[in-house]
Design a protein around this motif. Structure first.
Motif, PDB file in Angstrom:
ATOM      1  N   TRP A 185      -8.776 -15.997 -21.124  1.00 41.28           N
ATOM      2  CA  TRP A 185      -7.500 -15.717 -21.148  1.00 41.28           C
ATOM      3  C   TRP A 185      -6.683 -16.654 -19.931  1.00 41.28           C
ATOM      4  CZ3 TRP A 185      -8.238  -9.974 -21.070  1.00 41.28           C
ATOM      5  CH2 TRP A 185      -8.400  -9.389 -22.488  1.00 41.28           C
ATOM      6  N   SER A 186      -5.883 -17.316 -20.253  1.00 38.62           N
ATOM      7  CA  SER A 186      -5.210 -18.063 -19.234  1.00 38.62           C
ATOM      8  C   SER A 186      -4.152 -17.006 -18.580  1.00 38.62           C
ATOM      9  CB  SER A 186      -4.409 -19.268 -19.563  1.00 38.62           C
ATOM     10  OG  SER A 186      -3.455 -19.080 -20.813  1.00 38.62           O
ATOM     11  N   MET A 187      -3.651 -16.264 -19.652  1.00 39.51           N
ATOM     12  CA  MET A 187      -2.915 -14.890 -19.016  1.00 39.51           C
ATOM     13  C   MET A 187      -2.881 -14.131 -20.566  1.00 39.51           C
ATOM     14  SD  MET A 187      -2.270 -12.562 -16.956  1.00 39.51           S
ATOM     15  CE  MET A 187      -2.708 -13.643 -15.658  1.00 39.51           C
ATOM     16  N   HIS A 188      -3.122 -12.650 -20.305  1.00 38.72           N
ATOM     17  CA  HIS A 188      -3.011 -11.875 -21.272  1.00 38.72           C
ATOM     18  C   HIS A 188      -2.513 -10.464 -20.748  1.00 38.72           C
ATOM     19  CE1 HIS A 188      -3.883 -10.050 -25.192  1.00 38.72           C
ATOM     20  NE2 HIS A 188      -4.498  -8.896 -24.519  1.00 38.72           N
ATOM     21  N   TRP A 189      -1.718  -9.679 -21.504  1.00 36.92           N
ATOM     22  CA  TRP A 189      -1.250  -8.523 -20.999  1.00 36.92           C
ATOM     23  C   TRP A 189      -1.630  -7.329 -21.608  1.00 36.92           C
ATOM     24  CZ3 TRP A 189       2.419  -4.466 -21.852  1.00 36.92           C
ATOM     25  CH2 TRP A 189       3.457  -4.776 -23.120  1.00 36.92           C
ATOM     26  N   ILE A 190      -2.069  -6.160 -21.247  1.00 33.68           N
ATOM     27  CA  ILE A 190      -2.680  -5.140 -21.977  1.00 33.68           C
ATOM     28  C   ILE A 190      -1.794  -3.901 -21.528  1.00 33.68           C
ATOM     29  CG2 ILE A 190      -4.466  -3.661 -22.345  1.00 33.68           C
ATOM     30  CD1 ILE A 190      -6.078  -5.812 -21.524  1.00 33.68           C
ATOM     31  N   PRO A 191      -1.009  -3.149 -22.330  1.00 37.06           N
ATOM     32  CA  PRO A 191      -0.358  -1.996 -22.156  1.00 37.06           C
ATOM     33  C   PRO A 191      -1.318  -0.903 -21.814  1.00 37.06           C
ATOM     34  CG  PRO A 191      -0.095  -2.651 -24.455  1.00 37.06           C
ATOM     35  CD  PRO A 191      -0.976  -3.798 -23.911  1.00 37.06           C
ATOM     36  N   VAL A 192      -1.106  -0.199 -20.625  1.00 39.54           N
ATOM     37  CA  VAL A 192      -1.960   0.804 -20.493  1.00 39.54           C
ATOM     38  C   VAL A 192      -1.012   2.033 -20.268  1.00 39.54           C
ATOM     39  CG1 VAL A 192      -3.718  -0.495 -19.614  1.00 39.54           C
ATOM     40  CG2 VAL A 192      -2.155  -0.129 -18.217  1.00 39.54           C
ATOM     41  N   SER A 193      -1.747   3.175 -20.002  1.00 39.76           N
ATOM     42  CA  SER A 193      -1.032   4.448 -19.744  1.00 39.76           C
ATOM     43  C   SER A 193      -0.944   4.395 -18.145  1.00 39.76           C
ATOM     44  CB  SER A 193      -1.905   5.662 -20.128  1.00 39.76           C
ATOM     45  OG  SER A 193      -3.190   5.625 -19.205  1.00 39.76           O
ATOM     46  N   GLN A 194       0.033   5.298 -17.631  1.00 35.19           N
ATOM     47  CA  GLN A 194       0.158   5.259 -16.299  1.00 35.19           C
ATOM     48  C   GLN A 194      -1.180   5.771 -15.446  1.00 35.19           C
ATOM     49  OE1 GLN A 194       3.524   7.724 -15.167  1.00 35.19           O
ATOM     50  NE2 GLN A 194       4.887   6.401 -16.059  1.00 35.19           N
ATOM     51  N   HIS A 195      -2.036   6.803 -16.206  1.00 32.43           N
ATOM     52  CA  HIS A 195      -3.297   7.353 -15.502  1.00 32.43           C
ATOM     53  C   HIS A 195      -4.355   5.982 -15.393  1.00 32.43           C
ATOM     54  CE1 HIS A 195      -6.669   9.543 -14.936  1.00 32.43           C
ATOM     55  NE2 HIS A 195      -7.298   8.973 -15.997  1.00 32.43           N
ATOM     56  N   GLU A 196      -4.497   5.312 -16.495  1.00 32.28           N
ATOM     57  CA  GLU A 196      -5.309   4.027 -16.433  1.00 32.28           C
ATOM     58  C   GLU A 196      -5.079   2.901 -15.485  1.00 32.28           C
ATOM     59  OE1 GLU A 196      -6.690   3.441 -21.135  1.00 32.28           O
ATOM     60  OE2 GLU A 196      -4.616   3.142 -20.647  1.00 32.28           O
ATOM     61  N   LEU A 197      -3.642   2.848 -15.284  1.00 28.06           N
ATOM     62  CA  LEU A 197      -3.316   1.890 -14.377  1.00 28.06           C
ATOM     63  C   LEU A 197      -3.591   2.464 -12.897  1.00 28.06           C
ATOM     64  CD1 LEU A 197      -0.587  -0.865 -14.306  1.00 28.06           C
ATOM     65  CD2 LEU A 197      -0.721   0.474 -12.320  1.00 28.06           C
ATOM     66  N   HIS A 198      -3.153   3.316 -12.799  1.00 32.20           N
ATOM     67  CA  HIS A 198      -3.406   4.277 -11.367  1.00 32.20           C
ATOM     68  C   HIS A 198      -4.992   4.243 -10.913  1.00 32.20           C
ATOM     69  CE1 HIS A 198      -3.053   7.025  -8.082  1.00 32.20           C
ATOM     70  NE2 HIS A 198      -4.102   7.711  -8.444  1.00 32.20           N
ATOM     71  N   ALA A 199      -5.719   4.557 -12.284  1.00 35.46           N
ATOM     72  CA  ALA A 199      -7.146   4.505 -11.859  1.00 35.46           C
ATOM     73  C   ALA A 199      -7.687   3.058 -11.418  1.00 35.46           C
ATOM     74  CB  ALA A 199      -7.846   5.057 -13.160  1.00 35.46           C
ATOM     75  N   ALA A 200      -7.139   2.009 -12.126  1.00 37.83           N
ATOM     76  CA  ALA A 200      -7.438   0.821 -11.619  1.00 37.83           C
ATOM     77  C   ALA A 200      -6.911   0.410 -10.409  1.00 37.83           C
ATOM     78  CB  ALA A 200      -6.971  -0.327 -12.579  1.00 37.83           C
ATOM     79  N   ALA A 201      -5.793   0.768 -10.020  1.00 36.21           N
ATOM     80  CA  ALA A 201      -5.136   0.520  -8.818  1.00 36.21           C
ATOM     81  C   ALA A 201      -6.073   1.272  -7.405  1.00 36.21           C
ATOM     82  CB  ALA A 201      -3.690   0.888  -8.935  1.00 36.21           C
ATOM     83  N   VAL A 202      -6.412   2.204  -7.614  1.00 36.73           N
ATOM     84  CA  VAL A 202      -7.093   2.777  -6.659  1.00 36.73           C
ATOM     85  C   VAL A 202      -8.503   2.911  -6.464  1.00 36.73           C
ATOM     86  CG1 VAL A 202      -5.401   4.627  -6.427  1.00 36.73           C
ATOM     87  CG2 VAL A 202      -7.208   5.207  -7.706  1.00 36.73           C
ATOM     88  N   ALA A 203      -9.159   1.915  -7.370  1.00 41.72           N
ATOM     89  CA  ALA A 203     -10.396   1.656  -7.530  1.00 41.72           C
ATOM     90  C   ALA A 203     -10.780   0.679  -6.073  1.00 41.72           C
ATOM     91  CB  ALA A 203     -10.938   0.899  -8.564  1.00 41.72           C
TER      92      ALA A 203
END
Length: 149
Positions: free
Chosen positions: A94-112
């Protein structure tokens, strides 16, 4: 930023108020064009309130694209989660691709753990890496979206 041929950066930010799915699609199409020219690949997560983006490519390409990111009015409150270097792209398709995620999923990735963008393990425990979280969230989209954009 880095001394290896392949650099990476991950950041989170707050989406502009009222940003629509159509506007995100347009943003990604524009980013994809510029990323291809700069040799950058990556993925963008969005939960409707926040973005989390991971970019990888040559140092000069990353610097150019991240300067565009910092000047965008489509988001604010940019926080760099991590920077790294390596020899293998994690999102070469992907030169760029966006994926809609839940707030929980984004938070889990951000705090990893984004302190190292390479895999590592502690003797006491398994460390959940941010890039591993991204790979898990991106995996279902690979079957349908494996061609570069």
């Amino acid at each position: 930023m880095c001394s290896m041929p392949l650099c990476s950066i991950a950041y989170s930010s707050r989406t502009a108020e009222g940003l629509t799915v159509d506007q995100i699609d347009a943003l990604v199409r524009d980013a994809s064009h510029h990323n291809r020219l700069a040799g950058v690949t990556g993925v963008l997560l969005c939960d409707g309130i926040r973005f989390l983006q991971y970019l990888e490519g040559p140092e000069d390409g990353i610097e150019f694209i991240f300067a565009r990111v910092m000047n965008s009015r489509r988001h604010s409150d940019v926080v760099v989660l991590g920077r790294g270097e390596g020899s293998v792209r994690r999102f070469p398709y992907w030169s760029m691709h966006w994926i809609p995620v839940s707030q929980h999923e984004l938070h889990a990735a951000a705090v990893a753990d984004w302190t190292m963008l390479k895999a590592h393990r502690s003797e006491e425990q398994v460390v959940v890496l941010g890039v591993e979280q991204l790979a898990v969230l991106a995996a279902p989209h690979l079957r349908d979206e494996s061609l570069p954009r």
